[in-house]
Design an enzyme around this catalytic site. Structure first.
Site, PDB file in Angstrom:
ATOM      1  N   CYS A 240      56.744   6.468  38.619  1.00 12.27           N
ATOM      2  CA  CYS A 240      58.047   6.824  38.034  1.00 12.27           C
ATOM      3  C   CYS A 240      59.007   7.441  39.054  1.00 12.27           C
ATOM      4  O   CYS A 240      60.210   7.520  38.805  1.00 12.27           O
ATOM      5  CB  CYS A 240      57.862   7.776  36.863  1.00 12.27           C
ATOM      6  SG  CYS A 240      56.806   7.090  35.598  1.00 12.27           S
TER       7      CYS A 240
ATOM      8  N   HIS B  22      64.340  11.468  35.141  1.00 16.53           N
ATOM      9  CA  HIS B  22      63.412  10.407  34.721  1.00 16.53           C
ATOM     10  C   HIS B  22      63.299  10.462  33.203  1.00 16.53           C
ATOM     11  O   HIS B  22      63.192  11.536  32.605  1.00 16.53           O
ATOM     12  CB  HIS B  22      62.044  10.622  35.374  1.00 16.53           C
ATOM     13  CG  HIS B  22      60.992   9.706  34.830  1.00 16.53           C
ATOM     14  ND1 HIS B  22      61.188   8.340  34.733  1.00 16.53           N
ATOM     15  CD2 HIS B  22      59.753   9.941  34.319  1.00 16.53           C
ATOM     16  CE1 HIS B  22      60.107   7.784  34.209  1.00 16.53           C
ATOM     17  NE2 HIS B  22      59.230   8.738  33.941  1.00 16.53           N
TER      18      HIS B  22
ATOM     19  N   ASN C 229      60.043   4.820  28.280  1.00 12.11           N
ATOM     20  CA  ASN C 229      59.758   5.174  29.677  1.00 12.11           C
ATOM     21  C   ASN C 229      59.583   3.877  30.475  1.00 12.11           C
ATOM     22  O   ASN C 229      58.623   3.141  30.255  1.00 12.11           O
ATOM     23  CB  ASN C 229      58.491   6.029  29.720  1.00 12.11           C
ATOM     24  CG  ASN C 229      58.107   6.453  31.124  1.00 12.11           C
ATOM     25  OD1 ASN C 229      58.627   5.946  32.108  1.00 12.11           O
ATOM     26  ND2 ASN C 229      57.170   7.383  31.216  1.00 12.11           N
TER      27      ASN C 229
HETATM   28  O1  UT7 Z   1      56.359   8.858  33.271  1.00 14.90           O
HETATM   29  C1  UT7 Z   1      55.592   9.880  33.837  1.00 14.90           C
HETATM   30  C2  UT7 Z   1      55.806  11.074  33.095  1.00 14.90           C
HETATM   31  N1  UT7 Z   1      55.220  10.964  31.768  1.00 14.90           N
HETATM   32  C3  UT7 Z   1      55.439  11.953  30.930  1.00 14.90           C
HETATM   33  O2  UT7 Z   1      56.148  12.837  31.296  1.00 14.90           O
HETATM   34  C4  UT7 Z   1      54.755  11.950  29.587  1.00 14.90           C
HETATM   35  C5  UT7 Z   1      54.285  13.341  29.294  1.00 14.90           C
HETATM   36  N2  UT7 Z   1      53.604  13.523  28.006  1.00 14.90           N
HETATM   37  C6  UT7 Z   1      54.237  13.385  26.827  1.00 14.90           C
HETATM   38  O3  UT7 Z   1      55.392  13.009  26.774  1.00 14.90           O
HETATM   39  C7  UT7 Z   1      53.502  13.818  25.581  1.00 14.90           C
HETATM   40  O4  UT7 Z   1      52.323  14.496  25.921  1.00 14.90           O
HETATM   41  C8  UT7 Z   1      53.133  12.632  24.635  1.00 14.90           C
HETATM   42  C9  UT7 Z   1      54.385  12.082  23.993  1.00 14.90           C
HETATM   43  C10 UT7 Z   1      52.419  11.546  25.409  1.00 14.90           C
HETATM   44  C11 UT7 Z   1      52.215  13.116  23.504  1.00 14.90           C
HETATM   45  O5  UT7 Z   1      52.829  14.183  22.792  1.00 14.90           O
HETATM   46  P1  UT7 Z   1      52.006  15.503  22.421  1.00 14.90           P
HETATM   47  O6  UT7 Z   1      52.900  16.349  21.633  1.00 14.90           O
HETATM   48  O7  UT7 Z   1      51.460  16.043  23.707  1.00 14.90           O
HETATM   49  O8  UT7 Z   1      50.906  14.924  21.482  1.00 14.90           O
HETATM   50  P2  UT7 Z   1      49.300  14.933  21.666  1.00 14.90           P
HETATM   51  O9  UT7 Z   1      48.885  13.958  22.712  1.00 14.90           O
HETATM   52  O10 UT7 Z   1      48.833  16.337  21.780  1.00 14.90           O
HETATM   53  O11 UT7 Z   1      48.853  14.409  20.264  1.00 14.90           O
HETATM   54  C12 UT7 Z   1      49.079  15.162  19.091  1.00 14.90           C
HETATM   55  C13 UT7 Z   1      48.467  14.407  17.927  1.00 14.90           C
HETATM   56  C14 UT7 Z   1      47.016  13.997  18.168  1.00 14.90           C
HETATM   57  O12 UT7 Z   1      46.328  14.115  16.930  1.00 14.90           O
HETATM   58  P3  UT7 Z   1      45.382  15.400  16.664  1.00 14.90           P
HETATM   59  O13 UT7 Z   1      44.394  15.380  17.785  1.00 14.90           O
HETATM   60  O14 UT7 Z   1      46.304  16.561  16.705  1.00 14.90           O
HETATM   61  O15 UT7 Z   1      44.818  15.072  15.314  1.00 14.90           O
HETATM   62  C15 UT7 Z   1      47.127  12.554  18.547  1.00 14.90           C
HETATM   63  O16 UT7 Z   1      45.963  11.820  18.214  1.00 14.90           O
HETATM   64  O17 UT7 Z   1      49.181  13.209  17.700  1.00 14.90           O
HETATM   65  C16 UT7 Z   1      48.288  12.105  17.692  1.00 14.90           C
HETATM   66  N3  UT7 Z   1      48.968  10.951  18.230  1.00 14.90           N
HETATM   67  C17 UT7 Z   1      49.733  10.129  17.487  1.00 14.90           C
HETATM   68  N4  UT7 Z   1      50.043  10.138  16.182  1.00 14.90           N
HETATM   69  C18 UT7 Z   1      50.867   9.197  15.738  1.00 14.90           C
HETATM   70  C19 UT7 Z   1      48.997  10.510  19.528  1.00 14.90           C
HETATM   71  N5  UT7 Z   1      49.767   9.420  19.609  1.00 14.90           N
HETATM   72  C20 UT7 Z   1      50.228   9.169  18.372  1.00 14.90           C
HETATM   73  C21 UT7 Z   1      51.087   8.203  17.853  1.00 14.90           C
HETATM   74  N6  UT7 Z   1      51.380   8.240  16.529  1.00 14.90           N
HETATM   75  N7  UT7 Z   1      51.638   7.221  18.597  1.00 14.90           N
END
Ligand code: UT7
Length: 326
Positions: A116, A253, A283
């Site tokens: 990225c 980004h 992204n």
């Molecule tokens: O390009 C390089 C830079 N990249 C980034 O900067 C990305 C950085 N990371 C992020 O943007 C975020 O961490 C994400 C958007 C990827 C994820 O958001 P989060 O708030 O950190 O969510 P999480 O991974 O902690 O997941 C929370 C919950 C989980 O369920 P439990 O374990 O709480 O029951 C996941 O299983 O959300 C669930 N989950 C989803 N639910 C519905 C994960 N993906 C999805 C989804 N739809 N697509």
């Protein structure tokens, strides 16, 4: 004493015609528009057709940038493409593009893989070559077809990424050598390989002869993305001899609106000065910044004389920043 600086003389972009909405995704994996939009700010993304290649998107973005710059293709004497999704393992997508654009034989062409942060890395390389007098007019592209390395059954990643290309043309010009000059005033790039596993493809040519899928430990990336994006702006502003108050536009980004919000708050940059495209691009890795830049120019937001701050962060980890006075 005068110095040579790289002037940003044209930008262009290309997005595939096909749009995938959050509602479309909710029919493919267990997710919802509500989850995706509140957690990421993404509402839709563009997806390339099977036969629509990274070089095709790059070509259209380049043609638009060349037209906006008002130059002839043959005037380009360096081409660099930032991508992790090149058409073939080798040669470089830039070489293919060089042929398609009809650049003069002998024009150097290369790809750079800094995920990225690729556009910031590629811009630093081009800027350094221009300032050294090695080239006069550089075409710098960030382009990706990430949909082709996305696991469409993995809701943790498939809702995040999109395809597209952005292009910028930098040209040498003599300047006074002060912080009031136009052109690229600073670039700064970084990497920390100890974070390699947090965001990577699970495969590779040497590893298992496959391209593989994107894997990400979202939480880890999220935590480090914010200070890295802040550092990219702060350190490049310092090199440029400018302050946050001098910044007219911030182009971060585009990975997650929550990250962008938080970085803008930490930098004390008003969100009105931040270019946001993650809502309709998702992204797009190396394409994200040049796409956002080119859209902002096309919309008439960025104007002559504006100071634009850029920062990126991605797999590697890599990160960095750039300051341009347009
Ligand atoms: O390009 C390089 C830079 N990249 C980034 O900067 C990305 C950085 N990371 C992020 O943007 C975020 O961490 C994400 C958007 C990827 C994820 O958001 P989060 O708030 O950190 O969510 P999480 O991974 O902690 O997941 C929370 C919950 C989980 O369920 P439990 O374990 O709480 O029951 C996941 O299983 O959300 C669930 N989950 C989803 N639910 C519905 C994960 N993906 C999805 C989804 N739809 N697509």
């Amino acid at each position: 004493m005068t110095v040579i600086r790289s002037q940003l003389i044209g930008t262009g972009y290309k997005l595939p015609a096909k749009v995938l909405t959050n509602d479309d995704l909710s029919k493919m994996v267990e997710t919802s528009d509500e989850w995706i939009s509140t957690r990421t700010g993404i509402r839709s993304r563009h997806i390339a057709e099977k036969d629509e290649l990274t070089s095709d998107l790059s070509y259209d973005a380049a043609v638009m940038a060349i037209k906006n710059a008002g130059i002839k293709n043959e005037e380009i004497d360096f081409i660099i493409v930032a991508t992790v999704t090149g058409d073939t393992t080798f040669p470089a997508t830039a070489a293919k593009l060089s042929k398609k654009l009809g650049l003069l034989p002998g024009t150097p062409a290369m790809d750079v893989n800094a995920a990225c942060s690729g556009f910031v890395y590629a811009s630093q390389i081009a800027d350094n070559m221009i300032r050294l007098g090695q080239v006069k007019t550089a075409l710098v592209i960030g382009a990706e077809t990430l949909s082709k390395i996305t696991d469409w059954t993995d809701r943790n990643t498939c809702v995040l990424f999109g395809d597209g290309a952005g292009a910028a043309i930098f040209r040498a010009a003599e300047c006074a050598g002060t912080k009031d000059d136009t052109g690229v005033l600073a670039t700064k790039i970084y990497a920390d390989g100890s974070q390699f596993d947090h965001l990577c493809s699970d495969s590779g040519v040497s590893l298992n002869q496959k391209a593989g899928f994107i894997h990400m430990d979202g939480k880890e990336v999220f935590k480090i993305a914010i200070p890295s994006l802040v550092q990219g702006v702060e350190e490049s502003l310092k090199i440029a001899g400018l302050e946050v108050a001098d910044v007219d536009w911030y182009v971060p980004h585009q990975a997650n609106l929550r990250i962008i919000d938080s970085v803008a708050k930490k930098l004390e940059i008003d969100m009105d000065k931040v270019i946001v495209t993650v809502d309709h691009h998702g992204n797009t890795s190396a394409a994200s910044i040049p796409l956002a830049l080119a859209e902002a120019f096309a919309a008439g937001k960025i104007k002559k004389g504006d100071v634009v701050a850029v920062s990126a962060m991605g797999a590697g980890f890599t990160w960095g920043g750039m300051i341009i006075r347009v």
